[in-house]
Design a protein around this motif. Sequence first.
Motif, short mmCIF file in Angstrom:
data_model
loop_
_atom_site.label_atom_id
_atom_site.label_comp_id
_atom_site.label_asym_id
_atom_site.label_seq_id
_atom_site.Cartn_x
_atom_site.Cartn_y
_atom_site.Cartn_z
N PRO A 136 34.80 -29.51 -52.39
CA PRO A 136 34.10 -29.87 -53.50
C PRO A 136 32.66 -29.60 -53.85
CG PRO A 136 35.44 -31.92 -52.58
CD PRO A 136 35.56 -30.37 -51.46
N ARG A 137 32.36 -29.35 -54.93
CA ARG A 137 31.26 -29.03 -55.20
C ARG A 137 30.39 -29.89 -56.35
NH1 ARG A 137 30.27 -23.56 -55.05
NH2 ARG A 137 27.97 -23.13 -55.34
N PHE A 138 29.30 -30.64 -56.15
CA PHE A 138 28.66 -31.47 -56.62
C PHE A 138 27.72 -30.88 -57.38
CE2 PHE A 138 30.52 -33.61 -53.39
CZ PHE A 138 31.35 -34.79 -53.79
N LEU A 139 27.23 -31.49 -58.57
CA LEU A 139 26.25 -30.83 -59.50
C LEU A 139 25.29 -31.93 -60.04
CD1 LEU A 139 25.00 -28.51 -61.16
CD2 LEU A 139 26.88 -29.13 -62.76
N LEU A 140 23.95 -31.63 -60.11
CA LEU A 140 23.07 -32.58 -60.65
C LEU A 140 22.22 -31.72 -61.49
CD1 LEU A 140 21.32 -34.85 -61.08
CD2 LEU A 140 19.98 -34.32 -59.05
N ILE A 141 22.20 -32.01 -63.04
CA ILE A 141 21.32 -31.26 -63.80
C ILE A 141 20.09 -32.10 -64.35
CG2 ILE A 141 21.21 -30.16 -66.18
CD1 ILE A 141 24.26 -29.43 -65.86
N GLY A 142 18.77 -31.73 -64.55
CA GLY A 142 17.77 -32.68 -64.96
C GLY A 142 16.41 -32.15 -64.68
N ARG A 143 15.57 -32.67 -65.20
CA ARG A 143 14.13 -32.35 -64.75
C ARG A 143 14.01 -32.81 -63.37
NH1 ARG A 143 11.03 -35.80 -68.96
NH2 ARG A 143 9.43 -35.24 -67.72
N LEU A 144 13.17 -32.30 -62.32
CA LEU A 144 13.23 -32.23 -61.18
C LEU A 144 11.91 -33.53 -60.98
CD1 LEU A 144 13.47 -28.59 -59.83
CD2 LEU A 144 15.25 -30.55 -60.17
N LEU A 145 12.43 -34.58 -61.31
CA LEU A 145 11.82 -35.74 -61.15
C LEU A 145 12.23 -36.98 -60.06
CD1 LEU A 145 10.81 -36.60 -64.83
CD2 LEU A 145 9.43 -35.46 -63.35
N GLY A 146 11.36 -37.40 -59.62
CA GLY A 146 11.66 -38.72 -58.60
C GLY A 146 12.93 -39.52 -59.36
N ASP A 147 12.29 -39.91 -60.41
CA ASP A 147 12.89 -40.80 -61.43
C ASP A 147 14.40 -40.44 -61.58
OD1 ASP A 147 10.78 -42.47 -61.24
OD2 ASP A 147 10.39 -42.45 -63.28
N LYS A 148 14.67 -39.42 -61.57
CA LYS A 148 16.01 -38.51 -61.72
C LYS A 148 17.04 -38.69 -60.64
CE LYS A 148 15.62 -37.07 -66.15
NZ LYS A 148 16.24 -37.69 -67.14
N GLY A 149 16.33 -39.46 -59.57
CA GLY A 149 17.29 -39.50 -58.38
C GLY A 149 17.31 -38.09 -57.51
N VAL A 150 16.64 -37.12 -57.74
CA VAL A 150 16.72 -35.96 -57.21
C VAL A 150 16.58 -36.06 -55.54
CG1 VAL A 150 15.74 -33.46 -57.04
CG2 VAL A 150 16.02 -34.66 -59.18
N ARG A 151 15.59 -36.79 -55.09
CA ARG A 151 15.51 -36.86 -53.57
C ARG A 151 16.70 -37.74 -52.97
NH1 ARG A 151 10.23 -37.75 -55.76
NH2 ARG A 151 8.58 -36.13 -54.95
N GLU A 152 17.21 -38.74 -53.87
CA GLU A 152 18.47 -39.36 -53.28
C GLU A 152 19.77 -38.57 -53.18
OE1 GLU A 152 15.53 -42.64 -54.46
OE2 GLU A 152 16.15 -40.72 -55.60
N ASP A 184 8.32 -29.83 -63.52
CA ASP A 184 7.01 -29.99 -64.61
C ASP A 184 5.96 -30.66 -64.18
OD1 ASP A 184 7.48 -32.52 -64.98
OD2 ASP A 184 9.06 -32.23 -66.55
N ALA A 185 5.01 -30.84 -65.11
CA ALA A 185 3.70 -31.38 -64.72
C ALA A 185 3.70 -32.89 -64.50
CB ALA A 185 2.59 -30.98 -65.91
N ASN A 186 4.89 -33.58 -64.77
CA ASN A 186 4.84 -34.98 -64.62
C ASN A 186 4.29 -35.34 -63.00
OD1 ASN A 186 6.34 -37.52 -63.83
ND2 ASN A 186 7.04 -37.51 -65.82
N PRO A 187 3.53 -36.48 -63.08
CA PRO A 187 3.19 -36.93 -61.70
C PRO A 187 4.31 -37.30 -60.85
CG PRO A 187 2.46 -38.28 -63.36
CD PRO A 187 3.11 -37.23 -64.20
N ASN A 188 5.43 -37.48 -61.32
CA ASN A 188 6.41 -37.99 -60.37
C ASN A 188 7.44 -36.72 -60.03
OD1 ASN A 188 8.38 -39.64 -59.37
ND2 ASN A 188 9.36 -40.19 -60.90
N THR A 189 7.01 -35.71 -60.42
CA THR A 189 7.63 -34.36 -60.18
C THR A 189 8.02 -33.99 -58.64
OG1 THR A 189 7.97 -32.02 -61.11
CG2 THR A 189 5.90 -32.59 -60.01
N ILE A 190 9.37 -33.49 -58.44
CA ILE A 190 9.20 -32.98 -57.05
C ILE A 190 8.44 -31.81 -57.15
CG2 ILE A 190 11.26 -31.73 -55.82
CD1 ILE A 190 11.82 -34.78 -56.45
N THR A 191 7.96 -31.67 -55.67
CA THR A 191 7.16 -30.41 -55.38
C THR A 191 7.86 -29.08 -55.18
OG1 THR A 191 6.70 -31.01 -53.26
CG2 THR A 191 5.17 -32.12 -54.63
#
Length: 193
Positions: free
Chosen positions: A17-33, A57-64
């Motif tokens: 299986p192949r999982f996919l997440l699409i979104g701005r790379l922000l902590g609030d999007k659950g990218v780290r989880e 993007d420039a959001n303070p909550n962004t993934i680095t």
Amino acid sequence: MDVAQFEVAPLSTESAPRFLLIGRLLGDKGVREYVQAAEQVKQRYPLVQFDLVGWIDANPNTITQPELDRWVAAGTINFLGRLSDVRPAIANSSVYVLPSYREGTPRTVLEAMAMGRAVITTDAPGCRETVVDGDNGFLVPVKDADALAQAMLRFIEQPELIIQMGQRSREIAEEKYDVHKVNAQMLAGMGLD
């Protein structure tokens, strides 16, 4: 949403299986989880793929960028960057994942549903309205990478769920979210049908 713009894409049954997440790379999007869950799953099933579409993007909550680079270098995720058309990425996926902390009605989830994909998302406002837990996907608690990994493992260990829940996703997208049906209901409600 115009469901007709997102045709059901056949599922590949030849590989893991192949999982996919699409979104701005922000902590609030659950990218780290998502990445933490991917790390857990890959310990047991190293061939399972985890795709990530998005942008920093420039959001303070962004993934680095260094975080992202580490994940890619470790082989945890496949970073596809920002895409102008997400349909090929959805077509290549088995299950769509959005572990967001909060959303309106998440467009990417609706697009994945319209293309016949099972969904894992959080039991958070906006997200929980798209998934009937156990029917077209699974709801997991917000900020819970362990629960997210467990939901992923269910799809890996019971691949028939990918097909069954993907079919239900398409049905729900057609019944509940198709713009033509929504518009007709609104017009009828206003006595303009």
